[in-house]
Design an enzyme around this catalytic site. Structure first.
Site, short mmCIF file in Angstrom:
data_model
loop_
_atom_site.label_atom_id
_atom_site.label_comp_id
_atom_site.label_asym_id
_atom_site.label_seq_id
_atom_site.Cartn_x
_atom_site.Cartn_y
_atom_site.Cartn_z
N LYS A 112 13.90 1.22 -6.85
CA LYS A 112 14.82 1.31 -5.64
C LYS A 112 16.09 1.12 -5.86
O LYS A 112 16.94 0.97 -5.36
CB LYS A 112 14.72 -0.11 -4.57
CG LYS A 112 13.41 0.65 -3.11
CD LYS A 112 13.19 -0.57 -2.34
CE LYS A 112 12.21 0.12 -1.51
NZ LYS A 112 11.96 -1.13 -0.27
N LYS A 195 6.14 12.16 -2.38
CA LYS A 195 5.67 11.35 -1.19
C LYS A 195 6.57 11.35 -0.20
O LYS A 195 7.71 11.55 -1.21
CB LYS A 195 5.13 10.16 -1.72
CG LYS A 195 6.23 9.21 -1.26
CD LYS A 195 5.53 7.33 -1.34
CE LYS A 195 6.89 6.59 -1.61
NZ LYS A 195 6.64 4.81 -1.64
N LYS A 198 11.94 8.82 3.65
CA LYS A 198 13.37 8.90 4.05
C LYS A 198 14.17 8.54 3.12
O LYS A 198 14.98 9.08 3.48
CB LYS A 198 13.52 7.63 5.00
CG LYS A 198 13.38 6.20 4.34
CD LYS A 198 13.34 5.17 5.65
CE LYS A 198 13.21 3.88 5.07
NZ LYS A 198 11.26 3.48 5.37
P1 TYM Z 1 7.25 0.53 4.84
O1 TYM Z 1 8.39 0.00 6.05
O2 TYM Z 1 7.99 1.46 3.78
O3 TYM Z 1 6.30 1.87 5.40
C1 TYM Z 1 5.47 1.88 5.80
C2 TYM Z 1 3.81 2.26 6.33
O4 TYM Z 1 4.06 3.47 5.73
C3 TYM Z 1 2.67 3.45 3.93
N1 TYM Z 1 3.59 5.01 4.69
C4 TYM Z 1 3.33 6.32 3.83
N2 TYM Z 1 1.96 6.39 3.85
C5 TYM Z 1 1.15 7.39 3.07
N3 TYM Z 1 2.19 8.35 3.13
C6 TYM Z 1 3.27 8.03 2.84
N4 TYM Z 1 4.35 9.07 2.20
C7 TYM Z 1 4.12 7.15 3.14
N5 TYM Z 1 5.02 6.37 3.46
C8 TYM Z 1 5.01 4.97 4.10
C9 TYM Z 1 3.63 2.27 3.72
O5 TYM Z 1 2.70 1.89 2.51
C10 TYM Z 1 3.62 0.83 4.69
O6 TYM Z 1 2.23 0.58 5.01
N6 TYM Z 1 7.17 -3.40 2.75
C11 TYM Z 1 6.53 -2.78 3.10
C12 TYM Z 1 6.44 -3.50 4.70
C13 TYM Z 1 5.92 -5.05 4.99
C14 TYM Z 1 4.21 -4.89 5.15
C15 TYM Z 1 4.69 -6.39 5.03
C16 TYM Z 1 3.72 -3.88 4.53
C17 TYM Z 1 6.03 -5.91 4.30
N7 TYM Z 1 5.66 -6.77 4.59
C18 TYM Z 1 3.02 -7.13 4.93
C19 TYM Z 1 1.93 -5.08 5.12
C20 TYM Z 1 1.89 -6.51 5.49
C21 TYM Z 1 6.86 -1.47 3.62
O7 TYM Z 1 8.25 -1.21 2.66
O8 TYM Z 1 6.62 -0.65 4.22
#
Ligand code: TYM
Length: 332
Positions: A112, A195, A198
């Site tokens: 990032k 992957k 967005k």
């Molecule tokens: P975030 O908001 O980027 O994504 C949300 C969830 O979607 C999953 N994900 C995917 N899974 C499979 N294939 C893909 N292409 C794909 N893109 C996204 C992510 O793995 C995620 O589970 N840091 C986290 C948010 C967060 C969080 C937490 C999660 C903040 N605090 C505590 C769990 C526990 C994030 O940015 O996810």
């Protein structure tokens, strides 16, 4: 009951298919057997450039999407991270037991910060995984359903929990990641080596849940495949076809093997058209429900208010224990 917790960032107008299949679908399944805590990490969302008005709107749309896919506020506690100040307080304590080098090794930060420019990357983006560890450790969580890209953050969380427990005495439960191998990484339809995300350069390989289903169907029909004709699952040699099989399989709840048999005498066109239909059938009611819910934002705010009360009760108890263990005087 064992506890499950996860979060999804309000950083776009719609969740995408990778979010749904990799994580959210599991959230819905797990709420039956676990004490579920699902939240919108709005504080994580401000670590990259954004507009405050968008954040407000996207936080509500995020909740609406959770409800529309089947997260049930009667069973799951749904809240906004910023409504639970104990999480921030715990972040500070955890940051003091996190190594600078350890934080520097987080690959998502490296990706990032490279994307936003080394110099414009904020300290918040750097400490992001410590906030995420606090999200989890404040709640005595057993399992965290996420996609593969969050595995390293979960590993840091586990290390911090163990380090704190052995230095100050046991407070934290050490959480297990809940990553479903088949769907842990959904790939970009145009670039099936990467992957679905967005932040891809083009959105032609990205399926947003709230987009016009016709547009999404077209994206699926234009998905990159290969020059063979055979429909079989082979991630290395046939990334595009394997991704389509994974998507259809997960949306229908039919094993990939069965799909491969079904497609034995069929072509890529059939696979694409049928996958597009399955997707359309899934997203159409979700979109309708989201528009209904967004017409009553007060109801969404009320769910968040109720969730914050429940979440704070749990987090405050953990924080009090942490403050005591690290040697802070209790306020007289
Ligand atoms: P975030 O908001 O980027 O994504 C949300 C969830 O979607 C999953 N994900 C995917 N899974 C499979 N294939 C893909 N292409 C794909 N893109 C996204 C992510 O793995 C995620 O589970 N840091 C986290 C948010 C967060 C969080 C937490 C999660 C903040 N605090 C505590 C769990 C526990 C994030 O940015 O996810």
């Amino acid at each position: 009951r064992p506890r499950v917790l996860s979060g999804i960032q309000p950083t776009s107008d719609s969740f995408h298919l990778g979010n749904y299949l990799g994580a959210l679908k599991q959230w819905v399944e797990l709420q039956d057997d676990f004490d579920a805590f699902y939240f919108i990490p709005d504080m994580h969302a401000i670590t990259v450039p954004y507009e405050p008005a968008h954040l407000r709107e996207r936080t509500r749309v995020a909740v609406a999407q959770l409800l529309a896919i089947g997260v049930d506020p009667a069973r799951a506690t749904i809240y906004a991270q910023s409504h639970v100040p104990e999480i921030s307080q715990l972040t500070w304590v955890l940051s003091s037991i996190t190594g600078f080098g350890e934080a520097s090794r987080m690959t998502q930060f490296k990706d990032k910060s490279a994307r936003h420019g080394e110099d414009s990357a904020g300290v918040g983006l750097f400490t992001y995984p410590i906030l995420m560890a606090a999200d989890i450790l404040a709640f005595e969580v057993d399992r965290v359903p996420v996609g593969e890209d969050q595995r390293q953050h979960l590993e840091l969380t586990r290390n911090l929990a163990q380090r704190f427990n052995s230095r100050f005495g046991t407070v934290f439960r050490v959480p297990e990641p809940h990553i479903v191998a088949e769907v842990a990484k959904i790939y970009d339809l145009q670039n099936p080596g990467a992957k679905m995300s967005k932040s891809a350069e083009s959105d032609s390989g990205l399926i947003n849940l709230l987009d016009d289903p016709k547009r999404s169907a077209k994206k699926i029909r234009s998905a990159v495949t290969d020059n063979e004709r055979e429909i079989r699952f082979d991630r290395a040699a046939k990334a595009g076809v394997s991704n389509l099989l994974t998507i259809q399989s997960a949306l229908r709840g039919v094993p990939v093997d069965e799909l491969v048999v079904h497609y034995r005498d069929k072509g890529y066109g059939d696979l694409k058209v049928e996958t597009a239909t399955v997707l359309t059938d899934f997203v159409t009611p979700v979109r309708d429900r989201v528009s209904e819910l967004m017409a009553a934002p007060d109801q969404i705010d009320a769910i968040l208010a109720e969730g914050a009360i429940r979440a704070r009760r749990v987090a405050a108890a953990t924080l009090a224990d942490v403050y005591d263990k690290v040697g802070f005087l209790a306020p007289a």
